[in-house]
Design a protein around this motif. Structure first.
Motif, PDB file in Angstrom:
ATOM      1  N   ILE A 275       0.841  -1.205   0.000  1.00 48.93           N
ATOM      2  CA  ILE A 275       0.000   0.000   0.000  1.00 48.93           C
ATOM      3  C   ILE A 275       0.873   1.251   0.000  1.00 48.93           C
ATOM      4  CG2 ILE A 275      -1.643   1.318   1.377  1.00 48.93           C
ATOM      5  CD1 ILE A 275      -2.790  -1.351   2.343  1.00 48.93           C
ATOM      6  N   GLY A 276       1.941   1.216   0.797  1.00 45.45           N
ATOM      7  CA  GLY A 276       2.851   2.361   0.825  1.00 45.45           C
ATOM      8  C   GLY A 276       3.492   2.604  -0.525  1.00 45.45           C
ATOM      9  N   SER A 277       3.890   1.499  -1.174  1.00 44.33           N
ATOM     10  CA  SER A 277       4.512   1.650  -2.497  1.00 44.33           C
ATOM     11  C   SER A 277       3.510   2.209  -3.510  1.00 44.33           C
ATOM     12  CB  SER A 277       5.034   0.288  -2.967  1.00 44.33           C
ATOM     13  OG  SER A 277       5.598   0.375  -4.245  1.00 44.33           O
ATOM     14  N   ASP A 278       2.253   1.734  -3.451  1.00 41.47           N
ATOM     15  CA  ASP A 278       1.229   2.235  -4.369  1.00 41.47           C
ATOM     16  C   ASP A 278       0.957   3.715  -4.124  1.00 41.47           C
ATOM     17  OD1 ASP A 278       1.052  -0.258  -5.468  1.00 41.47           O
ATOM     18  OD2 ASP A 278      -0.796  -0.826  -4.424  1.00 41.47           O
ATOM     19  N   LEU A 279       0.898   4.094  -2.844  1.00 42.05           N
ATOM     20  CA  LEU A 279       0.672   5.502  -2.545  1.00 42.05           C
ATOM     21  C   LEU A 279       1.839   6.369  -3.022  1.00 42.05           C
ATOM     22  CD1 LEU A 279      -0.854   5.341   1.053  1.00 42.05           C
ATOM     23  CD2 LEU A 279      -2.023   6.030  -1.053  1.00 42.05           C
ATOM     24  N   HIS A 280       3.060   5.866  -2.782  1.00 41.98           N
ATOM     25  CA  HIS A 280       4.235   6.648  -3.176  1.00 41.98           C
ATOM     26  C   HIS A 280       4.323   6.794  -4.683  1.00 41.98           C
ATOM     27  CE1 HIS A 280       8.520   7.280  -4.155  1.00 41.98           C
ATOM     28  NE2 HIS A 280       8.531   7.992  -3.020  1.00 41.98           N
ATOM     29  N   ASP A 281       4.112   5.671  -5.389  1.00 42.06           N
ATOM     30  CA  ASP A 281       4.257   5.710  -6.851  1.00 42.06           C
ATOM     31  C   ASP A 281       3.038   6.300  -7.547  1.00 42.06           C
ATOM     32  OD1 ASP A 281       6.678   4.485  -6.454  1.00 42.06           O
ATOM     33  OD2 ASP A 281       5.938   2.460  -6.878  1.00 42.06           O
ATOM     34  N   GLY A 282       1.880   6.229  -6.916  1.00 43.93           N
ATOM     35  CA  GLY A 282       0.670   6.740  -7.541  1.00 43.93           C
ATOM     36  C   GLY A 282       0.305   8.125  -7.053  1.00 43.93           C
ATOM     37  N   VAL A 283      -0.297   8.181  -5.849  1.00 48.04           N
ATOM     38  CA  VAL A 283      -0.742   9.450  -5.299  1.00 48.04           C
ATOM     39  C   VAL A 283       0.426  10.393  -5.082  1.00 48.04           C
ATOM     40  CG1 VAL A 283      -1.952  10.541  -3.383  1.00 48.04           C
ATOM     41  CG2 VAL A 283      -2.705   8.313  -4.215  1.00 48.04           C
ATOM     42  N   GLY A 284       1.579   9.825  -4.666  1.00 48.30           N
ATOM     43  CA  GLY A 284       2.751  10.670  -4.421  1.00 48.30           C
ATOM     44  C   GLY A 284       3.208  11.384  -5.679  1.00 48.30           C
ATOM     45  N   GLN A 285       3.247  10.655  -6.763  1.00 48.15           N
ATOM     46  CA  GLN A 285       3.679  11.281  -8.023  1.00 48.15           C
ATOM     47  C   GLN A 285       2.671  12.328  -8.508  1.00 48.15           C
ATOM     48  OE1 GLN A 285       6.614  10.846  -9.370  1.00 48.15           O
ATOM     49  NE2 GLN A 285       7.179   9.303  -7.820  1.00 48.15           N
ATOM     50  N   GLU A 286       1.394  12.016  -8.333  1.00 49.07           N
ATOM     51  CA  GLU A 286       0.362  12.975  -8.725  1.00 49.07           C
ATOM     52  C   GLU A 286       0.471  14.258  -7.896  1.00 49.07           C
ATOM     53  OE1 GLU A 286      -1.776  12.841 -11.138  1.00 49.07           O
ATOM     54  OE2 GLU A 286      -1.430  10.780 -11.810  1.00 49.07           O
ATOM     55  N   LEU A 287       0.693  14.102  -6.572  1.00 54.29           N
ATOM     56  CA  LEU A 287       0.833  15.285  -5.728  1.00 54.29           C
ATOM     57  C   LEU A 287       2.085  16.071  -6.071  1.00 54.29           C
ATOM     58  CD1 LEU A 287      -0.250  13.920  -2.226  1.00 54.29           C
ATOM     59  CD2 LEU A 287      -1.468  15.578  -3.650  1.00 54.29           C
ATOM     60  N   THR A 288       3.146  15.353  -6.433  1.00 54.52           N
ATOM     61  CA  THR A 288       4.382  16.049  -6.830  1.00 54.52           C
ATOM     62  C   THR A 288       4.151  16.855  -8.102  1.00 54.52           C
ATOM     63  OG1 THR A 288       5.740  14.323  -5.822  1.00 54.52           O
ATOM     64  CG2 THR A 288       6.796  15.730  -7.456  1.00 54.52           C
ATOM     65  N   GLY A 289       3.481  16.209  -9.076  1.00 61.45           N
ATOM     66  CA  GLY A 289       3.179  16.937 -10.317  1.00 61.45           C
ATOM     67  C   GLY A 289       2.277  18.124 -10.067  1.00 61.45           C
ATOM     68  N   LEU A 290       1.256  17.935  -9.224  1.00 59.35           N
ATOM     69  CA  LEU A 290       0.341  19.020  -8.896  1.00 59.35           C
ATOM     70  C   LEU A 290       1.082  20.166  -8.202  1.00 59.35           C
ATOM     71  CD1 LEU A 290      -2.558  20.042  -8.845  1.00 59.35           C
ATOM     72  CD2 LEU A 290      -2.884  18.821  -6.686  1.00 59.35           C
ATOM     73  N   SER A 291       2.053  19.794  -7.346  1.00 58.23           N
ATOM     74  CA  SER A 291       2.838  20.826  -6.660  1.00 58.23           C
ATOM     75  C   SER A 291       3.632  21.663  -7.647  1.00 58.23           C
ATOM     76  CB  SER A 291       3.776  20.163  -5.651  1.00 58.23           C
ATOM     77  OG  SER A 291       4.601  21.117  -5.032  1.00 58.23           O
ATOM     78  N   PHE A 292       4.257  20.995  -8.618  1.00 52.18           N
ATOM     79  CA  PHE A 292       5.009  21.733  -9.640  1.00 52.18           C
ATOM     80  C   PHE A 292       4.093  22.663 -10.448  1.00 52.18           C
ATOM     81  CE2 PHE A 292       8.321  18.158  -9.688  1.00 52.18           C
ATOM     82  CZ  PHE A 292       9.133  18.853  -8.799  1.00 52.18           C
ATOM     83  N   LEU A 293       2.926  22.146 -10.871  1.00 58.49           N
ATOM     84  CA  LEU A 293       1.998  22.964 -11.653  1.00 58.49           C
ATOM     85  C   LEU A 293       1.496  24.163 -10.854  1.00 58.49           C
ATOM     86  CD1 LEU A 293      -0.143  20.173 -13.396  1.00 58.49           C
ATOM     87  CD2 LEU A 293       1.579  21.655 -14.463  1.00 58.49           C
ATOM     88  N   ALA A 294       1.156  23.908  -9.559  1.00 56.08           N
ATOM     89  CA  ALA A 294       0.670  24.998  -8.719  1.00 56.08           C
ATOM     90  C   ALA A 294       1.757  26.050  -8.517  1.00 56.08           C
ATOM     91  CB  ALA A 294       0.196  24.449  -7.379  1.00 56.08           C
ATOM     92  N   SER A 295       3.010  25.602  -8.343  1.00 56.80           N
ATOM     93  CA  SER A 295       4.114  26.556  -8.168  1.00 56.80           C
ATOM     94  C   SER A 295       4.329  27.378  -9.436  1.00 56.80           C
ATOM     95  CB  SER A 295       5.403  25.798  -7.809  1.00 56.80           C
ATOM     96  OG  SER A 295       5.265  25.126  -6.566  1.00 56.80           O
ATOM     97  N   ALA A 296       4.263  26.698 -10.595  1.00 54.22           N
ATOM     98  CA  ALA A 296       4.435  27.427 -11.868  1.00 54.22           C
ATOM     99  C   ALA A 296       3.318  28.442 -12.068  1.00 54.22           C
ATOM    100  CB  ALA A 296       4.463  26.431 -13.031  1.00 54.22           C
ATOM    101  N   MET A 297       2.101  28.051 -11.758  1.00 57.07           N
ATOM    102  CA  MET A 297       0.976  28.964 -11.907  1.00 57.07           C
ATOM    103  C   MET A 297       1.107  30.139 -10.950  1.00 57.07           C
ATOM    104  SD  MET A 297      -3.109  28.227 -11.482  1.00 57.07           S
ATOM    105  CE  MET A 297      -2.923  27.906  -9.726  1.00 57.07           C
ATOM    106  N   ALA A 298       1.526  29.872  -9.729  1.00 54.85           N
ATOM    107  CA  ALA A 298       1.677  30.956  -8.754  1.00 54.85           C
ATOM    108  C   ALA A 298       2.758  31.935  -9.198  1.00 54.85           C
ATOM    109  CB  ALA A 298       2.016  30.365  -7.382  1.00 54.85           C
TER     110      ALA A 298
END
Length: 478
Positions: A275-298
């Motif tokens: 479960i940890g690996s799925d969260l890290h590779d799935g939700v974690g990557q999505e949150l990382t991408g979202l963080s980059f997009l939000a930072s670029a937009m800001a």
């Protein structure tokens, strides 16, 4: 003259005769009234003399007893044949009989159990004259013994149907009694009165039975017996004066239960890691991408002085908090990293977190490389260390903490030591949930948890046996 002489001699002779008669009457009165039965037989085993006690014992009158063969009073036909053909001829030949048991028949028909002691009287030429036999009534003792045997048989039947192995050890540590399961699982030389215990531990001090013999208090533990894991409870058996008469041991086979618990924990650990690996590779990557997009937009909105730049900044902060919370969850799901050195890395991270969170000087000591392929053992040891550290931070008021991991042959030793105030009453603290959980984890691994405390601080240690498979992943015994 001759008449006078005759009168002179008849006077003293008559006195002697009368005195002898009085003496015989006194002897006979005493003989007839003693509580011990007596009878005498002639060469044909017919009773020619007896006292009142024999008459009362058999229930027959004197007239009915006199000249009756002894076989008349025997209860069983086999006993009659044995008396006629074996015991009486041997009695006449040897001249004595000792502790000869017989079952007699009372006139009412009830059984009488007796023990006979006798001697034969011979004349000067060695010819048989008569026997002299004393008869001891042991009916009450026999019935009491039979009742005791019946009670023991009932207890045996009850204890034989239970699944636990029950044994009784006497003061010399010998096994005097064992139920069916204990007998069937013991080596032939161990039953019933040979070996003092059933364990295969390195030290007898770890045997609950031996601990009871030392301190006369109930003891509990786990021992190995012929490849099986037994949960042992040992209880003292005390006499009325308080002295220890023996120890009762009740052993329950928990091999399958422990294997199942071990497998469930392994599956749980694997599932948590997945479960940890799925969260890290799935939700974690999505949150990382979202963080980059939000930072670029800001950044773009801020460069244009757009009023929405403040809202974009809040989105960046919110995504950052979400990522941190997710990583905290991941850390909780999998404390120990994968790999044989996972426990070493986890303990090193624990040492760092103690210094960062509590500001306490904490060291991690490991003199040589420790590689453990069994993830269940690694998880147990880490949780024991984590709980010990947590207790030290809550209660010890320490300024220094030392975590140590060391392998000694096929044993692994984990220690968490502080320089705090110590534990005032270890026996009461053992009832605390945290210590119970640590004790349970140590038991799950077949190890032993020890607590040493004093004015210089507290040391919680866990010693665990390691098989070759748990060290390098191979599937064979040490």
């Amino acid at each position: 003259m001759s008449i006078l002489a005759s009168s002179y001699h008849e006077g003293p002779l008559l006195d002697k005769y009368n005195n002898l008669l009085i003496s015989h009457e006194r002897y006979r009165a005493m003989f007839d009234n003693i509580p011990l039965a007596y009878m005498s037989m002639n060469e044909n085993a017919a009773i020619i003399d007896f006292n009142n006690a024999f008459s009362e014992l058999t229930g027959y009158s004197c007239e009915e007893v006199y000249m009756k063969p002894f076989s008349f009073f025997l209860y069983d036909k086999k006993d009659i044949e044995y008396h006629v053909n074996v015991t009486f001829p041997r009695f006449k030949r040897n001249g004595f009989a000792r502790n000869q048991p017989w079952k007699l028949k009372h006139k009412s028909g009830r059984e009488i159990y007796v023990i006979v002691h006798g001697n034969v009287r011979y004349d000067t030429d060695g010819r048989f004259i008569q026997t002299h036999c004393l008869i001891v009534d042991v009916t009450e003792q026999r019935l009491a013994r039979e009742e005791c045997q019946r009670a023991e048989s009932k207890a045996q039947l009850i204890l034989d149907v239970i699944s636990e192995r029950v044994t009784f050890h006497d003061r010399e540590h010998h096994v005097l009694w064992a139920n069916k399961n204990a007998r069937s699982n013991a080596a032939p030389e161990c039953m019933p009165t040979q070996q003092p215990c059933v364990n295969e531990l390195d030290s007898c001090d770890k045997c609950p039975v031996n601990r009871v013999f030392k301190n006369h208090q109930a003891a509990f533990g786990e021992v190995q017996n012929q490849g099986r894991l037994l949960q042992v409870s040992a209880y003292p058996v005390l006499e009325e004066n308080g002295e220890l008469s023996g120890v009762v041991q009740v052993a329950r086979d928990i091999t399958e239960q422990r294997d199942l618990e071990h497998e469930l924990l392994r599956l749980s650990t694997s599932e948590r890691r997945r479960i940890g690996s799925d969260l890290h590779d799935g939700v974690g990557q999505e949150l990382t991408g979202l963080s980059f997009l939000a930072s670029a937009m800001a950044n773009q909105l801020q460069s244009r002085s757009d009023p929405l730049s403040e809202l974009a900044g809040k989105i960046v902060e919110t995504v950052g908090r979400a990522r941190q919370r997710m990583y905290n969850v991941l850390q909780g799901l999998s404390h120990v990293p994968e790999g044989p050195d996972g426990l070493t890395r986890a303990l090193a991270l624990l040492q760092q977190s103690v210094q960062e969170l509590y500001g306490v000087a904490c060291t991690f000591h490991q003199p040589q490389s420790v590689l453990i392929s069994d993830e269940v053992i690694s998880a147990h040891l880490f949780n024991i260390a984590s709980e010990a550290v947590s207790n030290a931070m809550k209660y010890s008021q320490c300024s220094q903490l030392r975590i140590a991991l060391e392998q000694k042959g096929h044993w692994l030793l984990l220690e968490v030591q502080d320089n705090g105030c110590g534990i005032a009453d270890v026996s009461q603290r053992r009832g605390a949930m945290g210590l119970k959980i640590m004790q349970y984890r140590a038991t799950m691994m077949g190890g032993e948890l020890k607590i040493a405390t004093g004015a210089q601080g507290t040391c919680i240690s866990c010693e665990v046996p390691l098989t070759t498979a748990s060290q390098n992943g191979e599937n064979h015994e040490p």
